[in-house]
Write an enzyme that holds these catalytic residues in place. Structure first.
Site, PDB file in Angstrom:
ATOM      1  N   ARG A  77      25.775  54.784  37.787  1.00  0.00           N
ATOM      2  CA  ARG A  77      27.028  54.938  38.531  1.00  0.00           C
ATOM      3  C   ARG A  77      27.600  53.566  38.833  1.00  0.00           C
ATOM      4  O   ARG A  77      26.943  52.546  38.654  1.00  0.00           O
ATOM      5  CB  ARG A  77      26.793  55.688  39.851  1.00  0.00           C
ATOM      6  CG  ARG A  77      25.790  55.009  40.757  1.00  0.00           C
ATOM      7  CD  ARG A  77      25.932  55.381  42.209  1.00  0.00           C
ATOM      8  NE  ARG A  77      24.862  54.810  43.019  1.00  0.00           N
ATOM      9  CZ  ARG A  77      24.804  53.553  43.435  1.00  0.00           C
ATOM     10  NH1 ARG A  77      25.764  52.707  43.096  1.00  0.00           N
ATOM     11  NH2 ARG A  77      23.797  53.123  44.179  1.00  0.00           N
ATOM     12  N   CYS A 177      24.485  47.636  49.528  1.00  0.00           N
ATOM     13  CA  CYS A 177      25.807  47.450  48.921  1.00  0.00           C
ATOM     14  C   CYS A 177      26.131  45.991  48.628  1.00  0.00           C
ATOM     15  O   CYS A 177      27.284  45.649  48.336  1.00  0.00           O
ATOM     16  CB  CYS A 177      26.912  48.059  49.786  1.00  0.00           C
ATOM     17  SG  CYS A 177      26.645  49.790  50.200  1.00  0.00           S
TER      18      CYS A 177
END
Length: 229
Positions: A77, A177
């Site tokens: 992804r 992240c």
């Protein structure tokens, strides 16, 4: 409104859920099923997207994460590193964007709108940030939800994750992240009251249906069995 399947699971190992998602995405690509949404939680795992910098984002050895009960998985992804675990609601929309204008940015905005509306219903004022590497949804300077998607042949997979009530200490173990130690939060932490993923499922499903004009019915048992094989 467009008819769609809703496949609700409980706490599911990440790799098992990933295999199911791939089967459903392949079936959607072949037009064998309508748009389908998976809704679940994961056993503890840190996933690494296509932009993750492993050496920077995972300061510990894989064995040390394993000792803490956390799996490490590289996935196809977008985005960087993300944590999934019990107390976090995960949603994987498997939608055919060919029938929706082939607009991936509009799809991501729909996911953001879904999260914002869900948070608002549960008493949290979320926001998005127009800054590099600041995707997802935030509450002030604290990140509460992540978005990471894949689109192949205009069929989407992966999706969103909303922190409902989980141990936020896990974010001290890696650079989530790739944000350089940004703070993370949850609905329970922001509202100061007990709330479960079961409490958040209804609002999220309803707002997702509104964002993408979907009318859900449960995934038929035969399709669920085929996806698990």
């Amino acid at each position: 409104m467009t008819g769609a399947y809703l496949y609700e699971l409980g706490v599911t190992p990440y790799r098992e859920a990933l295999a199911i998602m791939h089967e459903l995405a392949a079936a959607r690509t072949q037009q064998a099923i309508p748009d389908t949404v998976m809704l679940l939680e994961h056993e503890p795992v840190i996933t690494l997207g296509s932009r993750a910098v492993r050496a920077q984002e995972l300061p510990l050895a894989d064995e040390e994460y394993a000792d803490r009960g956390i799996d490490i998985a590289e996935v196809g992804r977008g985005g960087r590193s993300t944590y999934h675990g019990p107390g976090q609601l995960v949603c994987y929309p498997i939608l055919d964007l060919a029938a929706r204008g082939r607009d991936l940015r509009r799809f991501v905005r729909g996911l953001e709108d879904t999260i914002l509306a869900t948070l608002a219903e549960l008493g949290v004022d979320g926001r998005t940030l127009d800054e590099p590497h600041a995707s997802g949804v935030w509450v002030g300077d604290r990140k509460i939800a992540s978005i990471g998607v894949r689109c192949a042949r205009w069929v989407t997979s992966h999706g969103l994750a909303v922190n409902v009530d989980l141990d936020l200490g896990v974010y001290d173990l890696f650079d989530a992240c790739g944000l350089g130690g940004a703070r993370f939060t949850s609905i329970a932490a922001e509202t100061g009251r007990g709330i479960s993923t079961a409490d958040a499922r209804g609002p999220l499903v309803r707002h997702l249906a509104e964002a993408f004009e979907l009318e859900f019915e449960p995934l038929p048992a035969e399709e669920a069995a085929r996806a698990v094989v």
